[in-house]
Motif scaffolding. Structure first.
Motif: not given
Length: 194
Positions: A27-38, A92-99, A105-108, A170-175
């Motif tokens: 949730f945090w990662a997709v919120a970060d993406l939304a925030d980046r682009y207003g 194949d155009h679906v991306i799931a961001v998850h724990d 921690p800190g790895r992706l 979460a920000a790194v996941a958004a990146d």
């Protein structure tokens, strides 16, 4: 990759009880993406999700449909299927961001397809999409300490310092999501998988 839209689903549980838990890092990662682009999320009751969309700047102008399911984690696939069908987005155009318990921690790690490794959100997505061939951005949360059960560990509220660290992850996941849709899987794995 192509310039057809991508559905980026942050996996988590709805409601304030779960806001600051490890299970909600998606949730945090997709919120970060939304925030980046207003962009901001709107509740879509038919699709059972909060949905936002952004267009990444650049020559290809890739559109991302961002989603936070309003179902609980184990029913995430209901929302994913509805949103993908509405926007005509293939798995194949679906991306799931998850724990991910199996990463510190800190790895992706970014991958295409694979099993659900006991993750109920992924299990539900696989069941509703009819395939596991979607992208996963796996955000490491590590294993629970001592004898603490996995469910308690992922659903316990984070301490402020832990929440700050998770926000960075979460920000790194958004990146990684941005890089994936622009540069493809291999380049993303080479840059982010650690």
């Amino acid at each position: 990759m192509t310039n057809s839209p991508y559905l980026v689903v942050g996996l988590g549980n709805p409601g304030p009880t779960y806001d600051f838990t490890r299970h909600n890092v998606g949730f945090w990662a997709v919120a970060d993406l939304a925030d980046r682009y207003g962009s901001s999320f709107s509740l879509n009751t038919r699709q059972r999700a909060e949905v936002a969309s952004v267009t990444l700047p650049g020559p290809e102008q890739v559109k991302l449909v961002l989603a936070r399911p309003t179902t609980f984690m184990n029913d995430s696939g209901v929302a994913v299927k509805a949103i993908a069908a509405f926007h005509k987005i293939a798995p194949d155009h679906v991306i799931a961001v998850h724990d991910e318990l199996d990463l510190d921690p800190g790895r992706l790690r970014v991958k295409l397809g694979g099993g659900d490794n006991g993750h109920n959100g992924l299990k539900s997505m696989r069941a509703h999409l009819g395939t596991g061939d979607f992208y996963r951005v796996r955000v490491g949360i590590g294993r629970p300490p001592g004898r603490q059960g996995a469910a308690d560990y992922v659903l316990n509220k984070l301490k402020p310092a832990q929440a700050d660290e998770m926000r960075v992850d979460a920000a790194v996941a958004a990146d990684a999501v941005e890089f994936l849709v622009r540069e493809g899987l291999t380049a993303t794995q080479n840059r982010f998988n650690g």
